[in-house]
Write a protein that holds these residues in place. Structure first.
Motif, PDB file in Angstrom:
ATOM      1  N   ILE A  28       0.245  -1.253 -15.969  1.00  0.00           N
ATOM      2  CA  ILE A  28       0.173  -1.569 -14.522  1.00  0.00           C
ATOM      3  C   ILE A  28       0.376  -0.293 -13.827  1.00  0.00           C
ATOM      4  N   GLY A  29      -0.623  -0.086 -12.550  1.00  0.00           N
ATOM      5  CA  GLY A  29      -0.405   1.218 -11.733  1.00  0.00           C
ATOM      6  C   GLY A  29      -0.582   0.725 -10.397  1.00  0.00           C
ATOM      7  N   PHE A  30      -0.148   1.432  -9.387  1.00  0.00           N
ATOM      8  CA  PHE A  30      -0.289   1.335  -7.938  1.00  0.00           C
ATOM      9  C   PHE A  30      -1.505   1.474  -7.562  1.00  0.00           C
ATOM     10  N   VAL A  31      -1.967   0.681  -6.443  1.00  0.00           N
ATOM     11  CA  VAL A  31      -3.563   1.059  -6.011  1.00  0.00           C
ATOM     12  C   VAL A  31      -3.178   1.391  -4.459  1.00  0.00           C
ATOM     13  N   TYR A  32      -2.611   0.506  -3.672  1.00  0.00           N
ATOM     14  CA  TYR A  32      -2.393   1.021  -2.409  1.00  0.00           C
ATOM     15  C   TYR A  32      -1.178   0.089  -1.631  1.00  0.00           C
ATOM     16  N   THR A 161      14.758 -10.384  21.115  1.00  0.00           N
ATOM     17  CA  THR A 161      15.108 -10.324  22.640  1.00  0.00           C
ATOM     18  C   THR A 161      16.963 -10.191  22.644  1.00  0.00           C
ATOM     19  N   GLN A 162      17.323 -10.457  21.692  1.00  0.00           N
ATOM     20  CA  GLN A 162      18.930 -10.082  21.319  1.00  0.00           C
ATOM     21  C   GLN A 162      19.207  -9.031  20.781  1.00  0.00           C
ATOM     22  N   GLN A 163      18.253  -8.013  20.722  1.00  0.00           N
ATOM     23  CA  GLN A 163      18.401  -6.838  19.940  1.00  0.00           C
ATOM     24  C   GLN A 163      18.255  -5.563  20.935  1.00  0.00           C
ATOM     25  N   PRO A 164      19.582  -5.281  21.543  1.00  0.00           N
ATOM     26  CA  PRO A 164      19.535  -4.420  22.467  1.00  0.00           C
ATOM     27  C   PRO A 164      19.520  -2.896  22.060  1.00  0.00           C
ATOM     28  N   GLU A 165      19.725  -2.905  20.857  1.00  0.00           N
ATOM     29  CA  GLU A 165      19.654  -1.477  20.354  1.00  0.00           C
ATOM     30  C   GLU A 165      18.973  -1.215  18.865  1.00  0.00           C
ATOM     31  N   ASP A 166      18.593  -0.071  18.387  1.00  0.00           N
ATOM     32  CA  ASP A 166      18.026   0.028  17.244  1.00  0.00           C
ATOM     33  C   ASP A 166      19.021  -0.802  16.185  1.00  0.00           C
ATOM     34  N   LEU A 167      18.307  -1.514  15.297  1.00  0.00           N
ATOM     35  CA  LEU A 167      19.041  -1.917  14.073  1.00  0.00           C
ATOM     36  C   LEU A 167      18.805  -1.423  12.885  1.00  0.00           C
ATOM     37  N   MET A 168      19.678  -0.960  12.264  1.00  0.00           N
ATOM     38  CA  MET A 168      19.710  -0.484  10.734  1.00  0.00           C
ATOM     39  C   MET A 168      19.531  -1.461   9.716  1.00  0.00           C
ATOM     40  N   VAL A 169      18.372  -1.464   9.235  1.00  0.00           N
ATOM     41  CA  VAL A 169      18.389  -2.650   8.249  1.00  0.00           C
ATOM     42  C   VAL A 169      17.735  -2.008   6.811  1.00  0.00           C
ATOM     43  N   ILE A 170      18.019  -2.673   5.616  1.00  0.00           N
ATOM     44  CA  ILE A 170      17.136  -2.432   4.526  1.00  0.00           C
ATOM     45  C   ILE A 170      16.150  -2.859   4.364  1.00  0.00           C
ATOM     46  N   ASN A 171      15.055  -2.297   3.575  1.00  0.00           N
ATOM     47  CA  ASN A 171      13.736  -2.822   3.652  1.00  0.00           C
ATOM     48  C   ASN A 171      12.970  -2.244   2.612  1.00  0.00           C
ATOM     49  N   GLY A 172      11.591  -2.953   2.362  1.00  0.00           N
ATOM     50  CA  GLY A 172      11.065  -2.412   1.243  1.00  0.00           C
ATOM     51  C   GLY A 172       9.526  -2.753   1.560  1.00  0.00           C
ATOM     52  N   GLY A 173       8.652  -1.666   0.954  1.00  0.00           N
ATOM     53  CA  GLY A 173       7.147  -2.017   1.209  1.00  0.00           C
ATOM     54  C   GLY A 173       6.691  -2.922   0.165  1.00  0.00           C
ATOM     55  N   THR A 174       5.403  -3.282   0.386  1.00  0.00           N
ATOM     56  CA  THR A 174       4.640  -4.218  -0.443  1.00  0.00           C
ATOM     57  C   THR A 174       3.616  -3.520  -0.919  1.00  0.00           C
ATOM     58  N   CYS A 175       2.759  -3.839  -1.920  1.00  0.00           N
ATOM     59  CA  CYS A 175       1.800  -3.113  -2.484  1.00  0.00           C
ATOM     60  C   CYS A 175       0.593  -3.948  -3.185  1.00  0.00           C
ATOM     61  N   LEU A 176      -0.481  -3.404  -3.566  1.00  0.00           N
ATOM     62  CA  LEU A 176      -1.443  -3.847  -4.392  1.00  0.00           C
ATOM     63  C   LEU A 176      -1.438  -3.141  -5.876  1.00  0.00           C
ATOM     64  N   ILE A 177      -1.501  -3.648  -6.933  1.00  0.00           N
ATOM     65  CA  ILE A 177      -1.283  -3.131  -8.174  1.00  0.00           C
ATOM     66  C   ILE A 177      -2.607  -3.618  -8.954  1.00  0.00           C
ATOM     67  N   ALA A 178      -2.626  -2.964 -10.193  1.00  0.00           N
ATOM     68  CA  ALA A 178      -3.899  -3.245 -10.995  1.00  0.00           C
ATOM     69  C   ALA A 178      -3.611  -2.918 -12.483  1.00  0.00           C
ATOM     70  N   ASN A 179      -4.123  -3.751 -13.328  1.00  0.00           N
ATOM     71  CA  ASN A 179      -4.054  -3.454 -14.901  1.00  0.00           C
ATOM     72  C   ASN A 179      -4.784  -2.065 -15.074  1.00  0.00           C
ATOM     73  N   MET A 180      -4.016  -1.140 -15.695  1.00  0.00           N
ATOM     74  CA  MET A 180      -4.695  -0.047 -16.164  1.00  0.00           C
ATOM     75  C   MET A 180      -5.835   0.067 -16.847  1.00  0.00           C
ATOM     76  N   GLU A 181      -6.351  -0.999 -17.356  1.00  0.00           N
ATOM     77  CA  GLU A 181      -7.568  -1.275 -18.266  1.00  0.00           C
ATOM     78  C   GLU A 181      -8.659  -1.575 -17.104  1.00  0.00           C
ATOM     79  N   LEU A 182      -8.359  -1.905 -15.886  1.00  0.00           N
ATOM     80  CA  LEU A 182      -9.503  -2.232 -14.886  1.00  0.00           C
ATOM     81  C   LEU A 182      -9.871  -0.930 -14.614  1.00  0.00           C
ATOM     82  N   SER A 183     -11.431  -0.931 -14.728  1.00  0.00           N
ATOM     83  CA  SER A 183     -12.253   0.106 -14.590  1.00  0.00           C
ATOM     84  C   SER A 183     -11.827   1.254 -13.311  1.00  0.00           C
ATOM     85  N   ASP A 184     -11.757   2.418 -13.840  1.00  0.00           N
ATOM     86  CA  ASP A 184     -11.457   3.404 -12.972  1.00  0.00           C
ATOM     87  C   ASP A 184     -12.353   3.152 -11.688  1.00  0.00           C
ATOM     88  N   GLU A 185     -13.713   3.278 -11.908  1.00  0.00           N
ATOM     89  CA  GLU A 185     -14.680   3.294 -10.870  1.00  0.00           C
ATOM     90  C   GLU A 185     -14.510   2.001  -9.630  1.00  0.00           C
TER      91      GLU A 185
END
Length: 242
Positions: A28-32, A161-185
């Protein structure tokens, strides 16, 4: 193809048995990449709790078992020297039940995961006096060093509304992935079409604008997951990566 949190892709590639993978998946590999999911530590103002460190000896909820939020919660608690079942009473709970338990006093704080405007947090923000707990700079540095697939960063003030200042939070992105056997084109055409349609995506969904070249490249530059060759061809073509 599949949609997954970025850390889920990393866990699959590593064969993380705790996440349920019996062996590394090398097909499997990253797409976007797209929108970000944030982890919120929430309590009622009347509790007297103002900091994550104050959760020692308290009753809290965790996000559902096996989710990104669940593992992020454990990581943050560990960084503060907190361990469920040892010095904090914590159990996985769906967000509706967790919110109700917080309001009823059955819980001292809850941990929920979601977008920049998470529905449970928004509802509590509009109906109760709440405190959103921020991760300290020291702990943020530790977490960023230990977990390359997540990021601790500032959620700008005023998101709630009850967030008067920047909030330090842990976060993570989401992504689309594909099987490596799926056509490169085919994967090339999909990547090209999606990344050149960000404006249309923004009109379709509130998080659509986040599925863009900048967020995709940021995930690629972490250098911890393979890219599908078809997608890689597009990123190189537009000069986003070498």
């Amino acid at each position: 193809m599949a949609y997954t949190p970025f850390d889920g892709l990393y866990a699959a590639i590593q064969g993380d048995t705790e996440r349920g993978f019996q062996k590394p998946l090398d097909n499997i590999g990253f797409v976007y990449g797209g929108h970000t999911l944030y982890l919120y530590f929430v309590t009622l103002a009347e509790s007297g709790i103002t900091d994550i460190a104050d959760l020692a000896g308290k009753r809290i909820s965790l996000p559902p078992t096996g989710t990104t939020g669940y593992y992020q919660s454990l990581a943050v608690l560990k960084a503060y020297g907190l361990e469920p079942g040892k010095n904090v009473e914590a159990s996985p709970t769906n967000y509706t039940d967790a919110s109700d338990a917080l309001k009823d006093g059955a819980l001292d704080a809850i941990i929920v995961n979601g977008g920049a405007n998470q529905s449970t947090v928004t509802e509590l923000d509009s109906t109760r006096n709440i405190v959103l707990m921020s991760i300290s700079n020291e702990v943020a540095e530790q977490l960023n060093a230990d977990y390359p697939y997540w990021t601790v960063s500032a959620l700008p003030e005023g998101r709630y509304t009850q967030q008067p200042e920047d909030l330090m939070v842990i976060n993570g992105g989401t992504c689309l992935i594909a099987n490596m056997e799926l056509s490169d084109e085919l994967v090339y055409e999909i990547t090209k079409t999606l990344l050149e349609s960000t404006d249309k995506m923004a009109q379709i969904h509130v998080d659509g604008a986040a599925w863009n070249l900048e967020n995709s490249v940021a995930m690629i530059e972490k250098g911890i997951v393979p890219i599908h060759p078809g997608a890689e061809k597009y990123y190189k073509e537009v000069g986003a990566i070498k």
